[in-house]
Design an enzyme around this catalytic site. Structure first.
Site, mmCIF file in Angstrom:
data_model
loop_
_atom_site.group_PDB
_atom_site.id
_atom_site.type_symbol
_atom_site.label_atom_id
_atom_site.label_comp_id
_atom_site.label_asym_id
_atom_site.label_seq_id
_atom_site.Cartn_x
_atom_site.Cartn_y
_atom_site.Cartn_z
ATOM 1 N N ASN A 42 52.738 35.987 35.928
ATOM 2 C CA ASN A 42 51.403 36.451 36.298
ATOM 3 C C ASN A 42 51.471 37.883 36.810
ATOM 4 O O ASN A 42 50.582 38.366 37.489
ATOM 5 C CB ASN A 42 50.819 35.513 37.347
ATOM 6 C CG ASN A 42 49.398 35.896 37.713
ATOM 7 O OD1 ASN A 42 48.687 36.499 36.914
ATOM 8 N ND2 ASN A 42 48.989 35.584 38.928
ATOM 9 N N HIS A 46 38.619 46.082 35.648
ATOM 10 C CA HIS A 46 39.809 46.337 36.466
ATOM 11 C C HIS A 46 39.860 47.777 36.932
ATOM 12 O O HIS A 46 40.768 48.176 37.641
ATOM 13 C CB HIS A 46 41.073 45.978 35.683
ATOM 14 C CG HIS A 46 41.071 44.551 35.219
ATOM 15 N ND1 HIS A 46 40.509 44.178 34.025
ATOM 16 C CD2 HIS A 46 41.493 43.421 35.817
ATOM 17 C CE1 HIS A 46 40.608 42.859 33.899
ATOM 18 N NE2 HIS A 46 41.203 42.377 34.979
#
Ligand code: GLN
Ligand code: ZN
Length: 748
Positions: A119, A688
């Protein structure tokens, strides 16, 4: 024996680096202060590792944002646009990572991708026609000298050339061969300069070797290394992790490298490979302490493994960088009973020492203690649940009627305009939102006061969503700290750390909960707020859940039962929640599978058997019992699923939204080619980055989408949840988005 680690967490025991860097982003400290901060932190970490008596200590495993981005800056692999903008080197670095929008120009962030099967996310290097690869960065040299000045002779760590090439995006027309040649020249220079500074070994990370490699890949790898290693001025450790090296093992052991690093935790097959023969002139760095999970090492098993390898020169190592586990269990409130089962980064250093002692015949007591730990029963098993899972049949995994029939029913029910607009779920988690939650936790405010606060947030955002004309609304997820932890807190079998943060990307961290025992739903989880939000508006409000695969993938999983079994337990719990929402009048339910791709095996050959064959059914198990006209949405982060499109379609959701904006909507071609049936919302702008997309920019994106996906299949949304963004940029961006859609609808 000798001990080492591949890398150490960078963010600090209390996430100091995050806070310092974010202060810099907010202009609260200057660049020099940030650089000094990094320096102090590195010192602290090196000394900590040294105090633990780890023999070989890495350097350059630190990063202000991402080590792949560091490598790009080291090698001058930066877009031409960045070279002309008037920013400091430090700001150029952050501009590439997060985008820059200001008086000096407008730089888009480079795409970010998942780092192999973790991740963690890296910033994708881009090799343009104009890129001139040469050694321009100094970080790796500076950090080596920095440690040396402290009396610590470190082993510099660098992403290897083969994996760097594999991860890079090539602009059309770039000559790959010439690029490779230039890269070899640059790496040779790095080796020489490090040797001149006094370094005796360099660690070249080549995780790219654990993926499926064809003959051409292997040849490329071998050619690179033969050239790179000719007349090498220092020892080279070729380090792999996240899997086995079955395709290149023979090549690897034939290379003139001094040491080879293999992962024996995820790379099960490495054991047999090494047993088949390992050259006596090389050192084996044996990754035997799991760098990805937080459970104690089973010493008995590990010792047996190491002894079975039959190699005389072994360095005990972690399976991968410890960047993927939290810092230490010392600051956790778990009881001693529980805590003894865990080892975070700092404790893993102790494990290496213990193993070293045991293997040298000096650790009998440590071994005995550890055996006892593994012999104890941690919790009482939920026998009924195991039985339910054992008795699941095909029907439990099949939603009826088929998609096309549901699509017709749902179109008639919802009567949405073309290009329906929505968002992914969360709205900004402002300081106020977080502080209010913290106050509730500390009992400084009552539950009623907290609930009133959440309700007010919901109302405010519902009104605003209506005002810009969004079609399907969300309640905003203000009550949630995190999309996995929030669910875990309402499920049995979960444990939560206080400070178990792991870097996800840049300054962002995640605090994965720990699956301790059997999982079941203890009470309704999201029903209260979904129902409330729906009662406040005539428009439809989507219910918002996290899917079982993501809950599993973003937790630290058990090691005593299979991932499949754990995921089915979670799926049954979320199924109850889905049905509860439906019974409470929620008409559209989004089940996020943000992390679906995360545990996809790195080798294609293992995809189905080892993962997709249970992960996709787990998702279907969650929604198979809803009514045909209840619309199921799902959301996935990162569009890196071009290669598993059929599997995604088999999730049998009605609508899927995904990240696409940073990856130039590449995935759309594949959807078209594979005749994707599910309706799609390819994110039309990148959340983002704090950058606000202009109306025209979004219009263009939508137009591109419409050239590839049939109009009636397309939804319009940002590419992910908005919780990490500020309010002004969120509102501006979404208003621009609805504006763009209005314009396009008129044009149509
Ligand atoms: N619904 C979640 C949100 O909006 C999805 C987050 C994610 O995909 N990571 O925050
Ligand atoms: Zn997302």
């Amino acid at each position: 024996m000798t001990t080492t680690i591949i890398g150490f967490p960078r963010i600090g025991e209390q996430r100091e680096l995050k806070y310092a860097t974010e202060k810099y982003f907010r202009n609260e400290i200057n660049g020099e202060a940030l650089a000094d901060f990094g320096k102090d932190l590195r010192k602290k970490h090196w000394q900590l590792i040294q105090e633990k008596w780890i023999n070989l200590i890495p350097s350059n495993d630190f990063s202000f944002y991402d080590a792949t981005l560091d490598t790009s800056f080291l090698l001058n692999v930066v877009p031409a646009a960045l070279e002309t903008i008037d920013l400091s080197e430090q700001d150029k670095y952050f501009a590439l990572a997060r985008g820059y929008q200001g008086e000096k120009g407008d730089i888009k962030a480079r795409p970010m991708k998942k780092w192999f099967n973790t991740n963690y996310h890296y910033i994708v290097p881009k090799i343009e026609a104009t890129t001139a690869i040469k050694v321009v960065g100094t970080k790796i040299f500076d950090e080596y000298l920095e440690a040396k000045a402290l009396g610590i002779d470190t082993r510099p760590v660098l992403l290897g050339p083969f994996t760097f090439l594999q991860l890079s995006e090539f602009e059309a027309g770039v000559d790959r061969q010439a690029t490779t040649e230039a890269l070899i020249v640059a790496y040779k220079e790095i080796l020489t300069r490090l040797a001149d500074l006094g370094a005796t070994t360099i660690q070249l990370d080549e995780p790219g070797l654990v993926k499926d490699l064809n003959q051409a890949d292997i040849q490329e790898f071998e050619a690179i290394y033969q050239k790179l290693l000719a007349d090498k001025p220092l020892a080279v450790l070729l380090q792999t992790y996240f899997g086995d090296v079955r395709d290149v093992y023979q090549t690897l052991i034939g290379l003139p490298v001094d040491a080879i690093g293999l992962d024996f935790v995820e790379g099960i097959q490495n054991q047999a490979l090494v047993q088949s023969g390992f050259p006596s002139d090389k050192t084996l760095y044996a990754g035997v302490v799991n760098g990805k999970n937080i459970w104690r090492n089973d010493y008995q098993k590990t010792v047996a493994l190491v002894e079975s390898l039959n190699v005389s020169d072994i360095v005990l190592n972690t399976s991968c960088s410890l960047l993927h586990v939290p810092f230490t269990t010392e600051n956790e409130n778990f009881s001693t009973e529980i805590k003894q089962h865990f080892a975070f980064a700092k404790e893993k250093l102790d494990e290496l020492l213990d193993l070293d002692a045991i293997l040298s015949g000096k650790g009998a007591e440590k071994l005995a203690q550890n055996k006892q730990l593994f012999a104890s029963q941690r919790f009482e098993k939920n026998e009924e649940l195991s039985q339910t899972i054992a008795q699941l049949t095909q029907d439990d995994f099949t939603r009826k009627p088929a998609f096309s029939e549901r699509e017709t029913l749902q179109t008639a029910r919802f009567q949405l305009p073309v290009l329906p607009t929505t968002t992914i779920g969360s709205f900004p988690q402002t300081r106020e939102v977080k502080q209010t939650r913290a106050k509730l936790k500390r009992n400084e405010i009552t539950q009623e006061a907290y609930d009133q606060f959440v309700a007010a947030q919901i109302n405010d955002w519902l009104t605003w969503q209506e005002s810009i004309g969004l079609d399907i609304l969300v309640h905003g997820e203000f009550e949630r700290n995190d999309m996995v932890e929030y669910f875990g807190q309402n499920l049995s079998g979960y444990l939560f750390s206080q400070n178990g943060w792991v870097q996800s990307y840049g300054t962002r961290g995640v605090k994965p909960p720990i699956i301790w025992g059997d999982v079941a739903r203890e009470q309704a989880i999201t029903v209260k707020w979904s129902k409330y939000a729906q009662s406040q508006t005539d428009k439809i409000v989507k219910g918002m859940l996290t899917g079982p695969v993501t809950i599993l993938n973003w937790s630290f999983p058990r090691e005593d039962i299979s991932l499949k079994e754990s995921t089915y337990q979670i799926a049954l719990a979320i199924q109850e929640e889905v049905l509860d929402l439906e019974a409470n009048g929620i008409k559209i339910i989004q089940i996020d599978e943000a992390a679906l791709r995360e545990k996809l095996p790195l080798r294609k050959t293992d995809w189905h058997d080892e993962y997709l064959d249970w992960a996709i059914p787990a998702f279907r198990l969650v929604h198979n019992k809803v009514q045909p006209e209840t619309q199921i949405h799902t959301h996935m982060c990162y569009s890196e699923f071009t290669d598993i499109i059929p599997a995604i379609d088999q999730m049998d959701a009605d609508v899927i939204s995904f990240e696409a904006s940073r990856s130039n909507l590449d995935i759309l071609d594949e959807l078209q080619r594979q005749n994707f049936k599910t309706q799609v919302g390819p994110g039309v702008y990148d959340i983002h980055s704090p950058r606000v997309p202009a109306v025209d920019e979004i219009k263009q994106t939508i137009q591109t989408i419409l050239t590839k996906v049939p109009l009636e299949k397309v939804w319009i949304n940002p590419d992910c949840g908005l919780k990490t963004r500020g309010i002004p940029e969120t509102r501006e961006s979404l208003a621009n988005m609805t504006e763009a859609v209005k314009a396009i609808r008129e044009e149509l």
